[in-house]
Design a protein around this motif. Structure first.
Motif, PDB file in Angstrom:
ATOM      1  N   VAL A   1       2.300 -27.326   1.812  1.00 63.62           N
ATOM      2  CA  VAL A   1       1.335 -27.520   2.455  1.00 63.62           C
ATOM      3  C   VAL A   1       0.323 -26.224   3.580  1.00 63.62           C
ATOM      4  O   VAL A   1       0.646 -25.248   3.875  1.00 63.62           O
ATOM      5  N   LEU A   2      -0.333 -26.369   2.892  1.00 66.40           N
ATOM      6  CA  LEU A   2      -1.463 -26.165   2.973  1.00 66.40           C
ATOM      7  C   LEU A   2      -2.513 -25.924   5.099  1.00 66.40           C
ATOM      8  O   LEU A   2      -2.214 -24.164   5.383  1.00 66.40           O
ATOM      9  N   ASP A   3      -1.944 -26.366   5.720  1.00 64.52           N
ATOM     10  CA  ASP A   3      -1.895 -26.311   6.606  1.00 64.52           C
ATOM     11  C   ASP A   3      -0.589 -26.499   7.655  1.00 64.52           C
ATOM     12  O   ASP A   3      -0.211 -27.955   8.135  1.00 64.52           O
ATOM     13  N   PRO A   4       0.938 -26.348   7.387  1.00 63.20           N
ATOM     14  CA  PRO A   4       2.105 -26.797   7.764  1.00 63.20           C
ATOM     15  C   PRO A   4       1.766 -26.446   9.440  1.00 63.20           C
ATOM     16  O   PRO A   4       3.079 -27.852   9.547  1.00 63.20           O
ATOM     17  N   ALA A   5       1.484 -26.318  10.409  1.00 64.88           N
ATOM     18  CA  ALA A   5       1.388 -26.222  11.801  1.00 64.88           C
ATOM     19  C   ALA A   5       0.878 -28.087  11.845  1.00 64.88           C
ATOM     20  O   ALA A   5       1.084 -28.375  13.023  1.00 64.88           O
ATOM     21  N   ALA A   6      -0.336 -28.150  11.606  1.00 64.52           N
ATOM     22  CA  ALA A   6      -0.155 -29.476  11.476  1.00 64.52           C
ATOM     23  C   ALA A   6       0.386 -30.266  10.968  1.00 64.52           C
ATOM     24  O   ALA A   6       0.956 -31.607  11.421  1.00 64.52           O
ATOM     25  N   ALA A   7       1.244 -30.136   9.971  1.00 61.70           N
ATOM     26  CA  ALA A   7       1.877 -31.243   9.386  1.00 61.70           C
ATOM     27  C   ALA A   7       3.081 -30.999  10.197  1.00 61.70           C
ATOM     28  O   ALA A   7       3.885 -32.097  10.203  1.00 61.70           O
ATOM     29  N   PHE A   8       4.100 -30.507  10.936  1.00 58.91           N
ATOM     30  CA  PHE A   8       4.899 -30.281  11.911  1.00 58.91           C
ATOM     31  C   PHE A   8       4.547 -31.134  13.123  1.00 58.91           C
ATOM     32  O   PHE A   8       5.493 -32.137  13.702  1.00 58.91           O
ATOM     33  N   ARG A   9       3.203 -31.137  13.458  1.00 53.82           N
ATOM     34  CA  ARG A   9       2.333 -31.495  14.758  1.00 53.82           C
ATOM     35  C   ARG A   9       2.515 -32.945  14.049  1.00 53.82           C
ATOM     36  O   ARG A   9       3.054 -33.958  14.824  1.00 53.82           O
ATOM     37  N   GLU A  10       1.977 -33.285  13.154  1.00 55.01           N
ATOM     38  CA  GLU A  10       2.623 -34.280  12.019  1.00 55.01           C
ATOM     39  C   GLU A  10       3.743 -35.698  12.577  1.00 55.01           C
ATOM     40  O   GLU A  10       4.165 -36.795  12.793  1.00 55.01           O
TER      41      GLU A  10
ATOM     42  N   GLU B   1       5.099 -15.510   5.468  1.00 55.62           N
ATOM     43  CA  GLU B   1       2.982 -14.562   5.267  1.00 55.62           C
ATOM     44  C   GLU B   1       3.099 -16.241   4.439  1.00 55.62           C
ATOM     45  O   GLU B   1       3.407 -16.742   3.237  1.00 55.62           O
ATOM     46  N   ARG B   2       1.785 -15.914   4.461  1.00 56.84           N
ATOM     47  CA  ARG B   2       0.887 -17.542   3.315  1.00 56.84           C
ATOM     48  C   ARG B   2       0.033 -16.510   2.647  1.00 56.84           C
ATOM     49  O   ARG B   2       0.276 -15.701   1.978  1.00 56.84           O
ATOM     50  N   ARG B   3       0.743 -17.491   1.556  1.00 55.03           N
ATOM     51  CA  ARG B   3       0.332 -17.918  -0.257  1.00 55.03           C
ATOM     52  C   ARG B   3      -1.261 -17.675  -0.153  1.00 55.03           C
ATOM     53  O   ARG B   3      -2.025 -17.776  -1.520  1.00 55.03           O
ATOM     54  N   ALA B   4      -1.735 -18.634  -0.013  1.00 59.34           N
ATOM     55  CA  ALA B   4      -3.323 -20.105  -0.413  1.00 59.34           C
ATOM     56  C   ALA B   4      -3.387 -20.219   1.378  1.00 59.34           C
ATOM     57  O   ALA B   4      -2.380 -20.267   2.288  1.00 59.34           O
ATOM     58  N   GLU B   5      -4.460 -20.506   1.596  1.00 66.62           N
ATOM     59  CA  GLU B   5      -5.698 -20.809   2.614  1.00 66.62           C
ATOM     60  C   GLU B   5      -6.659 -22.127   2.217  1.00 66.62           C
ATOM     61  O   GLU B   5      -7.104 -21.958   0.287  1.00 66.62           O
TER      62      GLU B   5
ATOM     63  N   THR C   1     -11.676 -25.939  -1.092  1.00 63.22           N
ATOM     64  CA  THR C   1     -10.935 -25.587  -2.076  1.00 63.22           C
ATOM     65  C   THR C   1     -10.363 -24.246  -1.325  1.00 63.22           C
ATOM     66  O   THR C   1      -9.492 -23.986  -0.240  1.00 63.22           O
ATOM     67  N   VAL C   2      -8.658 -24.659  -2.733  1.00 60.42           N
ATOM     68  CA  VAL C   2      -7.857 -23.929  -1.903  1.00 60.42           C
ATOM     69  C   VAL C   2      -8.038 -22.436  -2.477  1.00 60.42           C
ATOM     70  O   VAL C   2      -8.328 -21.954  -3.849  1.00 60.42           O
ATOM     71  N   MET C   3      -8.241 -21.339  -1.924  1.00 62.26           N
ATOM     72  CA  MET C   3      -7.709 -19.762  -2.079  1.00 62.26           C
ATOM     73  C   MET C   3      -7.088 -18.999  -2.515  1.00 62.26           C
ATOM     74  O   MET C   3      -6.063 -19.641  -0.737  1.00 62.26           O
ATOM     75  N   PRO C   4      -6.644 -18.557  -2.816  1.00 59.76           N
ATOM     76  CA  PRO C   4      -5.104 -18.020  -3.061  1.00 59.76           C
ATOM     77  C   PRO C   4      -4.757 -16.488  -2.453  1.00 59.76           C
ATOM     78  O   PRO C   4      -6.851 -15.979  -2.445  1.00 59.76           O
ATOM     79  N   LEU C   5      -4.391 -16.743  -1.668  1.00 57.59           N
ATOM     80  CA  LEU C   5      -4.518 -15.352  -0.791  1.00 57.59           C
ATOM     81  C   LEU C   5      -3.051 -14.254  -1.510  1.00 57.59           C
ATOM     82  O   LEU C   5      -2.423 -12.608  -1.056  1.00 57.59           O
TER      83      LEU C   5
ATOM     84  N   MET D   1       3.119 -20.624   1.637  1.00 58.45           N
ATOM     85  CA  MET D   1       4.046 -20.007   1.999  1.00 58.45           C
ATOM     86  C   MET D   1       4.851 -19.418   1.520  1.00 58.45           C
ATOM     87  O   MET D   1       6.019 -19.787   1.019  1.00 58.45           O
ATOM     88  N   ASP D   2       5.133 -17.928   2.183  1.00 59.20           N
ATOM     89  CA  ASP D   2       6.618 -17.622   1.611  1.00 59.20           C
ATOM     90  C   ASP D   2       7.088 -17.048   3.275  1.00 59.20           C
ATOM     91  O   ASP D   2       6.896 -16.903   3.897  1.00 59.20           O
ATOM     92  N   TRP D   3       7.960 -18.261   3.687  1.00 57.84           N
ATOM     93  CA  TRP D   3       8.915 -18.627   4.731  1.00 57.84           C
ATOM     94  C   TRP D   3      10.157 -17.523   4.497  1.00 57.84           C
ATOM     95  O   TRP D   3      10.898 -17.351   4.087  1.00 57.84           O
ATOM     96  N   GLY D   4       9.956 -17.237   6.710  1.00 53.35           N
ATOM     97  CA  GLY D   4      11.034 -16.575   6.974  1.00 53.35           C
ATOM     98  C   GLY D   4      11.467 -17.303   7.652  1.00 53.35           C
ATOM     99  O   GLY D   4      11.121 -18.273   8.674  1.00 53.35           O
ATOM    100  N   TYR D   5      12.896 -16.384   8.343  1.00 54.64           N
ATOM    101  CA  TYR D   5      13.353 -16.709   9.687  1.00 54.64           C
ATOM    102  C   TYR D   5      11.958 -17.473  11.388  1.00 54.64           C
ATOM    103  O   TYR D   5      12.959 -18.075  12.294  1.00 54.64           O
ATOM    104  N   ASP D   6      11.469 -16.587  11.277  1.00 50.37           N
ATOM    105  CA  ASP D   6      10.948 -17.053  12.463  1.00 50.37           C
ATOM    106  C   ASP D   6       9.656 -18.427  12.043  1.00 50.37           C
ATOM    107  O   ASP D   6       8.822 -18.587  12.587  1.00 50.37           O
ATOM    108  N   ILE D   7      10.129 -19.224  11.113  1.00 49.16           N
ATOM    109  CA  ILE D   7       9.511 -20.362  11.005  1.00 49.16           C
ATOM    110  C   ILE D   7      10.154 -21.118  12.401  1.00 49.16           C
ATOM    111  O   ILE D   7       9.600 -22.309  12.363  1.00 49.16           O
ATOM    112  N   ALA D   8      11.379 -21.146  12.757  1.00 51.11           N
ATOM    113  CA  ALA D   8      11.932 -21.489  13.665  1.00 51.11           C
ATOM    114  C   ALA D   8      10.889 -21.458  14.980  1.00 51.11           C
ATOM    115  O   ALA D   8      10.569 -22.493  15.546  1.00 51.11           O
ATOM    116  N   GLU D   9      10.922 -20.429  15.312  1.00 49.09           N
ATOM    117  CA  GLU D   9       9.276 -20.055  16.771  1.00 49.09           C
ATOM    118  C   GLU D   9       8.259 -20.826  15.974  1.00 49.09           C
ATOM    119  O   GLU D   9       7.534 -20.861  17.131  1.00 49.09           O
ATOM    120  N   PHE D  10       7.507 -20.505  14.905  1.00 52.86           N
ATOM    121  CA  PHE D  10       6.140 -21.415  14.709  1.00 52.86           C
ATOM    122  C   PHE D  10       6.357 -22.801  14.399  1.00 52.86           C
ATOM    123  O   PHE D  10       5.569 -23.347  14.972  1.00 52.86           O
TER     124      PHE D  10
END
Length: 194
Positions: free
Chosen positions: A84-93, A118-122, A128-132, A151-160
């Motif tokens: 997902v490019l905007d995971p914050a929006a997805a979790f809110r939805e 860490e984000r891998r793309a945005e 357009t999609v920009m690779p990071l 996204m490369d997620w870590g355990y901080d996903i719970a806080e996110f």
């Protein structure tokens, strides 16, 4: 299924939605066992809530779901949230469409472990999609080209998740060889709407 049985034992009678089911395993079981099961895929060329003309399946964008508020008891995603490019929006939805006390149960590879996600793309301002980072794709049940890893997620996903939508989350790791459960990326995340 083990997390579902332990934390939502009445899941069969609950209103369940699954985003991007893979057509096997847990997805098939949920479809078979849950009377109020629905599912959707993301088709970029089909508006949210509409049916794909050839596949006959509902299209939904996790960043902007077409469902009404507080519709579902349970929302399932299996290895989707790293695409997902905007995971914050997805979790809110997802939080928006869950009933109070409802749960989002999902898997996602926690490849960063204790390191910061860490984000891998945005998405650029022009859409357009920009690779990071080096471009990487995972399998996709509806697209043989695969899905871009964003996204490369870590355990901080719970806080996110908490920061994004206020849902409390726990990361559950089951290692049980009696049930044949052992793998490197076996984590299941359970987020509850308060």
């Amino acid at each position: 299924m083990q997390v579902l049985k332990q934390h939502v034992p009445n899941y069969r009678s609950r209103r369940v939605h699954e985003s991007s089911p893979c057509g096997r395993g847990v997805s098939k079981r949920l479809k078979r066992e849950c009377r109020k099961y629905t599912y959707s895929h993301f088709f970029p060329d089909v508006s949210g809530g509409e049916i794909h003309p050839e596949r006959g399946e509902r299209s939904e964008n996790l960043e902007k779901l077409s469902f009404r508020d507080e519709l579902f008891d349970l929302f399932i995603t299996q290895d989707v949230m790293e695409h997902v490019l905007d995971p914050a929006a997805a979790f809110r939805e997802i939080a928006r469409v869950l009933k109070p006390g409802g749960a989002h149960i999902f898997t996602v590879p926690l490849v960063k472990k204790a390191a910061k996600s860490e984000r891998r793309a945005e998405r650029a301002p022009d859409g357009t999609v920009m690779p990071l980072a080096e471009v990487q794709f995972h399998g996709n049940p509806i697209d043989e080209q695969g899905s871009l890893v964003t996204m490369d997620w870590g355990y901080d996903i719970a806080e996110f998740i908490d920061d994004s939508c206020g849902m409390s989350s726990q990361i559950i790791m089951i290692d049980d060889m009696k049930r044949g459960i052992r793998a490197e990326y076996i984590d299941v995340i359970l987020s509850r709407k308060r």
